[in-house]
Design an enzyme around this catalytic site. Structure first.
Site, PDB file in Angstrom:
ATOM      1  N   SER A 141       0.858  -1.186   0.000  1.00 56.04           N
ATOM      2  CA  SER A 141       0.000   0.000   0.000  1.00 56.04           C
ATOM      3  C   SER A 141       0.892   1.233   0.000  1.00 56.04           C
ATOM      4  CB  SER A 141      -0.851  -0.018   1.281  1.00 56.04           C
ATOM      5  OG  SER A 141      -1.438   1.243   1.527  1.00 56.04           O
ATOM      6  N   TYR A 154      -2.653  -1.154  10.321  1.00 60.12           N
ATOM      7  CA  TYR A 154      -2.534  -1.237   8.859  1.00 60.12           C
ATOM      8  C   TYR A 154      -1.173  -0.713   8.405  1.00 60.12           C
ATOM      9  CZ  TYR A 154      -4.152  -1.050   3.990  1.00 60.12           C
ATOM     10  OH  TYR A 154      -4.300  -1.245   2.639  1.00 60.12           O
TER      11      TYR A 154
HETATM   12  P1  NAD Z   1     -11.474  -6.175  -0.173  1.00 55.38           P
HETATM   13  O1  NAD Z   1     -12.099  -6.026   1.171  1.00 55.38           O
HETATM   14  O2  NAD Z   1     -12.270  -5.865  -1.394  1.00 55.38           O
HETATM   15  O3  NAD Z   1     -10.861  -7.637  -0.351  1.00 55.38           O
HETATM   16  C1  NAD Z   1     -10.144  -8.275   0.685  1.00 55.38           C
HETATM   17  C2  NAD Z   1     -10.030  -9.743   0.364  1.00 55.38           C
HETATM   18  O4  NAD Z   1      -9.325 -10.379   1.446  1.00 55.38           O
HETATM   19  C3  NAD Z   1     -11.394 -10.442   0.241  1.00 55.38           C
HETATM   20  O5  NAD Z   1     -11.355 -11.419  -0.777  1.00 55.38           O
HETATM   21  C4  NAD Z   1     -11.527 -11.099   1.607  1.00 55.38           C
HETATM   22  O6  NAD Z   1     -12.389 -12.234   1.604  1.00 55.38           O
HETATM   23  C5  NAD Z   1     -10.090 -11.500   1.865  1.00 55.38           C
HETATM   24  N1  NAD Z   1      -9.868 -11.818   3.273  1.00 55.38           N
HETATM   25  C6  NAD Z   1     -10.101 -11.029   4.346  1.00 55.38           C
HETATM   26  N2  NAD Z   1      -9.845 -11.745   5.476  1.00 55.38           N
HETATM   27  C7  NAD Z   1      -9.440 -12.974   5.083  1.00 55.38           C
HETATM   28  C8  NAD Z   1      -9.052 -14.142   5.764  1.00 55.38           C
HETATM   29  N3  NAD Z   1      -9.007 -14.218   7.105  1.00 55.38           N
HETATM   30  N4  NAD Z   1      -8.722 -15.234   5.042  1.00 55.38           N
HETATM   31  C9  NAD Z   1      -8.761 -15.201   3.685  1.00 55.38           C
HETATM   32  N5  NAD Z   1      -9.122 -14.126   2.983  1.00 55.38           N
HETATM   33  C10 NAD Z   1      -9.465 -13.024   3.685  1.00 55.38           C
HETATM   34  O7  NAD Z   1     -10.166  -5.249  -0.086  1.00 55.38           O
HETATM   35  P2  NAD Z   1      -9.188  -4.678  -1.229  1.00 55.38           P
HETATM   36  O8  NAD Z   1      -9.284  -3.205  -1.154  1.00 55.38           O
HETATM   37  O9  NAD Z   1      -9.359  -5.375  -2.520  1.00 55.38           O
HETATM   38  O10 NAD Z   1      -7.785  -5.075  -0.571  1.00 55.38           O
HETATM   39  C11 NAD Z   1      -6.919  -6.048  -1.133  1.00 55.38           C
HETATM   40  C12 NAD Z   1      -5.490  -5.718  -0.737  1.00 55.38           C
HETATM   41  O11 NAD Z   1      -5.146  -4.437  -1.299  1.00 55.38           O
HETATM   42  C13 NAD Z   1      -5.272  -5.582   0.779  1.00 55.38           C
HETATM   43  O12 NAD Z   1      -4.029  -6.153   1.131  1.00 55.38           O
HETATM   44  C14 NAD Z   1      -5.267  -4.082   0.987  1.00 55.38           C
HETATM   45  O13 NAD Z   1      -4.532  -3.721   2.134  1.00 55.38           O
HETATM   46  C15 NAD Z   1      -4.595  -3.635  -0.296  1.00 55.38           C
HETATM   47  N6  NAD Z   1      -4.815  -2.221  -0.619  1.00 55.38           N
HETATM   48  C16 NAD Z   1      -6.072  -1.740  -0.887  1.00 55.38           C
HETATM   49  C17 NAD Z   1      -6.229  -0.394  -1.210  1.00 55.38           C
HETATM   50  C18 NAD Z   1      -7.572   0.193  -1.538  1.00 55.38           C
HETATM   51  O14 NAD Z   1      -7.651   1.432  -1.694  1.00 55.38           O
HETATM   52  N7  NAD Z   1      -8.619  -0.588  -1.686  1.00 55.38           N
HETATM   53  C19 NAD Z   1      -5.119   0.454  -1.243  1.00 55.38           C
HETATM   54  C20 NAD Z   1      -3.864  -0.066  -0.955  1.00 55.38           C
HETATM   55  C21 NAD Z   1      -3.721  -1.409  -0.649  1.00 55.38           C
END
Ligand code: NAD
Length: 259
Positions: A141, A154
């Site tokens: 991130s 986080y």
């Molecule tokens: P999201 O909530 O859409 O997806 C998260 C995924 O992780 C889902 O498939 C969920 O089922 C899975 N998950 C959560 N807990 C779990 C567990 N215990 N076991 C197995 N799977 C589990 O979130 P996202 O925004 O797509 O985030 C995905 C990654 O991207 C994360 O690592 C997040 O930190 C990173 N990220 C997101 C953003 C953003 O703006 N959305 C920015 C930077 C980084």
């Protein structure tokens, strides 16, 4: 990527689902993982397989459970003979000031965002070393580079994932395996929707205004990073063009970390 097997953790939603789609679109065999309803997940699995004419499997490993993570890696190898590309993407968020941050939330974020990356990588590396080729792609991130109020766990996990990325790179250098991170800024997913809704409620704003304020405060482009852009970055990291890129990161944050 035909002939390659890719595991994308946390791919039942958001960025993970998009990255799984990007790899399937190049002909790779894909293993999905993540939480959700069985019917929805099966529908997504089938759609992906049919759309791209590839094999897609789902494994329900809970990323807080080391033995289930080991089984995700081991059963993928048993089924497809390899784990060529591991995308450590599963992640969760919780926001509260340090003194109010529930310890169990701290533990959950450390387990899912960080410790799961260690366990999955540790299980996959021997398989990649045996083949003399592999790619580990960690979804970190912009918070791997700087802090954010109310985001202690986080930010700590994302900084740590970047450190783990560097050590994985050093320990595999010259072996045909690379490890890099993708560092998105704001991406419109359920993880961010929750933060937009919280801001709207806190400041008495409608969702459109809350979205705009969230974006423009920290992401100078004023635009979300798109799934296709993240998919293209992941495919690049998996490609021969990135064979000598390791221990590095790609930021896709509209200028956030340039501030
Ligand atoms: P999201 O909530 O859409 O997806 C998260 C995924 O992780 C889902 O498939 C969920 O089922 C899975 N998950 C959560 N807990 C779990 C567990 N215990 N076991 C197995 N799977 C589990 O979130 P996202 O925004 O797509 O985030 C995905 C990654 O991207 C994360 O690592 C997040 O930190 C990173 N990220 C997101 C953003 C953003 O703006 N959305 C920015 C930077 C980084």
């Amino acid at each position: 990527m035909r002939g390659k097997t890719v595991i994308v953790t946390g791919s039942t939603s958001g960025i993970g689902a998009a990255l799984a789609g990007a790899f399937a679109g190049t002909g790779a065999t894909v293993v999905l993982n993540g939480l959700g309803g069985a019917e929805e997940i099966e529908a997504a699995r089938r759609t992906l397989a049919e759309r791209h004419g590839v094999e897609v499997l789902y494994h329900g490993a809970d990323m807080t459970r080391p033995e289930e993570i080991s089984d995700l890696i081991a059963s993928t190898e048993r089924r497809f003979g390899a784990v060529d590309i591991l995308v450590n993407n599963a992640g969760v968020q919780h926001t509260d000031r340090i003194e109010d941050f529930p310890p169990e939330k701290w533990d959950a974020l450390i387990a899912i965002n960080l410790t799961a990356v260690f366990h999955a990588t540790a299980a996959a590396l021997p398989l990649m070393k045996r083949k003399g080729w592999g790619r580990v792609i960690n979804v970190a991130s912009n918070h791997a580079f700087g802090g954010g109020v109310t985001k202690c766990a986080y930010v700590a996990t994302k900084h740590a994932v970047l450190g783990l990325t560097k050590v994985t790179a050093l320990e595999t250098a010259g072996s045909g395996i690379t490890c890099n991170a993708i560092c998105p800024g704001w991406v419109k997913t359920p993880l961010v929707d929750a933060q937009i809704e919280a801001r709207a409620a806190r400041d008495g704003l409608d969702i459109e205004e809350a979205t705009w304020r969230l974006l423009i405060e920290q992401q100078p482009s004023g635009r979300f990073t798109m799934f296709e852009q993240l998919g293209a970055a992941a495919l690049f990291l998996a490609s021969d063009a990135a064979a000598n890129m390791t221990g590095s990161s790609i930021t896709q944050d509209g200028g956030w970390t340039a501030l």
